[in-house]
Design a protein around this motif. Structure first.
Motif, PDB file in Angstrom:
ATOM      1  N   ASN A  64      45.215  36.587  34.889  1.00 48.30           N
ATOM      2  CA  ASN A  64      46.439  36.371  35.658  1.00 48.30           C
ATOM      3  C   ASN A  64      46.253  35.218  36.635  1.00 48.30           C
ATOM      4  O   ASN A  64      46.935  35.148  37.649  1.00 48.30           O
ATOM      5  CB  ASN A  64      46.818  37.634  36.434  1.00 48.30           C
ATOM      6  N   HIS A  65      45.305  34.360  36.347  1.00 49.13           N
ATOM      7  CA  HIS A  65      45.017  33.214  37.198  1.00 49.13           C
ATOM      8  C   HIS A  65      44.735  32.035  36.286  1.00 49.13           C
ATOM      9  O   HIS A  65      44.149  32.193  35.217  1.00 49.13           O
ATOM     10  CB  HIS A  65      43.814  33.507  38.095  1.00 49.13           C
ATOM     11  N   ASP A  66      45.143  30.841  36.697  1.00 46.07           N
ATOM     12  CA  ASP A  66      45.024  29.681  35.805  1.00 46.07           C
ATOM     13  C   ASP A  66      43.614  29.117  35.680  1.00 46.07           C
ATOM     14  O   ASP A  66      43.356  28.259  34.845  1.00 46.07           O
ATOM     15  CB  ASP A  66      45.997  28.577  36.217  1.00 46.07           C
ATOM     16  N   THR A  67      42.675  29.596  36.488  1.00 45.74           N
ATOM     17  CA  THR A  67      41.286  29.152  36.371  1.00 45.74           C
ATOM     18  C   THR A  67      40.508  30.180  35.552  1.00 45.74           C
ATOM     19  O   THR A  67      40.403  31.341  35.948  1.00 45.74           O
ATOM     20  CB  THR A  67      40.645  28.990  37.764  1.00 45.74           C
ATOM     21  N   ILE A  68      39.975  29.740  34.431  1.00 48.10           N
ATOM     22  CA  ILE A  68      39.252  30.633  33.525  1.00 48.10           C
ATOM     23  C   ILE A  68      37.761  30.555  33.826  1.00 48.10           C
ATOM     24  O   ILE A  68      37.215  29.464  33.949  1.00 48.10           O
ATOM     25  CB  ILE A  68      39.514  30.230  32.057  1.00 48.10           C
ATOM     26  N   PRO A  69      37.076  31.708  33.920  1.00 51.74           N
ATOM     27  CA  PRO A  69      35.621  31.663  34.069  1.00 51.74           C
ATOM     28  C   PRO A  69      34.979  31.009  32.839  1.00 51.74           C
ATOM     29  O   PRO A  69      35.600  30.904  31.785  1.00 51.74           O
ATOM     30  CB  PRO A  69      35.213  33.141  34.156  1.00 51.74           C
ATOM     31  N   THR A  70      33.729  30.614  32.965  1.00 53.33           N
ATOM     32  CA  THR A  70      32.994  30.099  31.816  1.00 53.33           C
ATOM     33  C   THR A  70      32.614  31.282  30.940  1.00 53.33           C
ATOM     34  O   THR A  70      31.835  32.144  31.343  1.00 53.33           O
ATOM     35  CB  THR A  70      31.720  29.361  32.283  1.00 53.33           C
ATOM     36  N   LEU A  71      33.201  31.348  29.761  1.00 50.73           N
ATOM     37  CA  LEU A  71      32.947  32.462  28.857  1.00 50.73           C
ATOM     38  C   LEU A  71      31.660  32.181  28.079  1.00 50.73           C
ATOM     39  O   LEU A  71      31.607  31.253  27.281  1.00 50.73           O
ATOM     40  CB  LEU A  71      34.140  32.654  27.925  1.00 50.73           C
ATOM     41  N   THR A  72      30.622  32.975  28.334  1.00 48.90           N
ATOM     42  CA  THR A  72      29.318  32.722  27.731  1.00 48.90           C
ATOM     43  C   THR A  72      29.018  33.619  26.543  1.00 48.90           C
ATOM     44  O   THR A  72      28.131  33.331  25.765  1.00 48.90           O
ATOM     45  CB  THR A  72      28.191  32.895  28.762  1.00 48.90           C
ATOM     46  N   GLY A  73      29.710  34.685  26.411  1.00 48.60           N
ATOM     47  CA  GLY A  73      29.526  35.606  25.300  1.00 48.60           C
ATOM     48  C   GLY A  73      30.782  36.438  25.165  1.00 48.60           C
ATOM     49  O   GLY A  73      31.194  37.098  26.117  1.00 48.60           O
ATOM     50  N   ILE A  74      31.398  36.381  23.999  1.00 51.35           N
ATOM     51  CA  ILE A  74      32.654  37.112  23.782  1.00 51.35           C
ATOM     52  C   ILE A  74      32.459  38.053  22.602  1.00 51.35           C
ATOM     53  O   ILE A  74      32.222  37.608  21.477  1.00 51.35           O
ATOM     54  CB  ILE A  74      33.825  36.150  23.496  1.00 51.35           C
ATOM     55  N   SER A  75      32.556  39.335  22.861  1.00 52.24           N
ATOM     56  CA  SER A  75      32.415  40.324  21.794  1.00 52.24           C
ATOM     57  C   SER A  75      33.582  40.215  20.814  1.00 52.24           C
ATOM     58  O   SER A  75      34.731  40.035  21.229  1.00 52.24           O
ATOM     59  CB  SER A  75      32.405  41.731  22.398  1.00 52.24           C
ATOM     60  N   PRO A  76      33.322  40.343  19.517  1.00 52.17           N
ATOM     61  CA  PRO A  76      34.413  40.325  18.535  1.00 52.17           C
ATOM     62  C   PRO A  76      35.382  41.498  18.701  1.00 52.17           C
ATOM     63  O   PRO A  76      36.503  41.453  18.218  1.00 52.17           O
ATOM     64  CB  PRO A  76      33.710  40.397  17.183  1.00 52.17           C
ATOM     65  N   GLN A  77      34.955  42.557  19.406  1.00 55.55           N
ATOM     66  CA  GLN A  77      35.837  43.713  19.642  1.00 55.55           C
ATOM     67  C   GLN A  77      36.669  43.558  20.905  1.00 55.55           C
ATOM     68  O   GLN A  77      37.541  44.366  21.182  1.00 55.55           O
ATOM     69  CB  GLN A  77      35.009  45.004  19.752  1.00 55.55           C
ATOM     70  N   SER A  78      36.420  42.526  21.690  1.00 57.97           N
ATOM     71  CA  SER A  78      37.108  42.358  22.963  1.00 57.97           C
ATOM     72  C   SER A  78      38.531  41.837  22.774  1.00 57.97           C
ATOM     73  O   SER A  78      38.875  41.284  21.737  1.00 57.97           O
ATOM     74  CB  SER A  78      36.326  41.396  23.868  1.00 57.97           C
ATOM     75  N   THR A  79      39.332  42.028  23.814  1.00 60.25           N
ATOM     76  CA  THR A  79      40.691  41.491  23.861  1.00 60.25           C
ATOM     77  C   THR A  79      40.829  40.682  25.142  1.00 60.25           C
ATOM     78  O   THR A  79      40.521  41.178  26.228  1.00 60.25           O
ATOM     79  CB  THR A  79      41.739  42.617  23.850  1.00 60.25           C
TER      80      THR A  79
END
Length: 176
Positions: A119-134
């Protein structure tokens, strides 16, 4: 923690005295777990042990710290949070809903079946994203080029995908 000593033996059966013990601590240094309540950006919300005991971190700027969002099923970040130490990261554990209503300047890892709402326009640095995540991109106009699990595009703004290819391993929901 392990303790090792060494004794030498030769073919004639001679033995040396044991060496001074070498202590090896294999615990993860700088690993902290969130308490069931409290603001994530406040150091006292974090403890060394998963059961909520132990010391809190001195700050969020030391190198090599890991902050595991744990002991709660949902949490909303309402104030800016900066985790800036080299190699430091925030990990969202299985079954957690994290809603970012403020800037989270950090490396963020998503484990298992979690939901992240931006809900904020600044996205954290995504270092690992699970395939089950949303991940729900609500107040975000530009979606970074990553390999995602499930993606929800919501809110009133136009969404643009960065880069040539964005892989979505699960489902893409538009306007949900």
């Amino acid at each position: 923690t392990y303790s090792f000593t060494v004794r030498a033996f030769d073919a004639s059966g001679n033995r040396s005295a044991a060496t001074t013990a070498l202590i090896v601590d294999n615990s993860i240094r700088g690993m902290y777990y969130s308490l069931p309540t409290g603001n994530l950006e406040v150091a006292s919300t974090w403890k060394k042990n998963p059961d909520g005991t132990g010391p809190s971190p001195a700050n969020f700027s030391e190198n090599g710290q890991t902050f595991m969002i744990h002991n709660r099923t949902s949490v909303a970040l309402q104030s800016p949070w900066v985790v800036s130490g080299t190699g430091s990261k925030v990990v969202v554990s299985e079954g957690t809903l994290l809603e970012l209503n403020a800037t989270c300047t950090c490396a963020l890892e998503l484990q298992g079946d979690i939901k992240l709402i931006l809900n904020h326009d600044t996205i954290p640095t995504l270092t690992g994203i699970s395939p089950q995540s949303t991940i729900e991109f609500h107040d975000v106009n530009t979606i970074p080029a990553y390999e995602f699990g499930n993606v929800v595009l919501s809110g009133g703004s136009t969404k643009n995908f960065e880069g040539a290819v964005t892989n979505i391993l699960g489902n893409l929901y538009v306007g949900k």
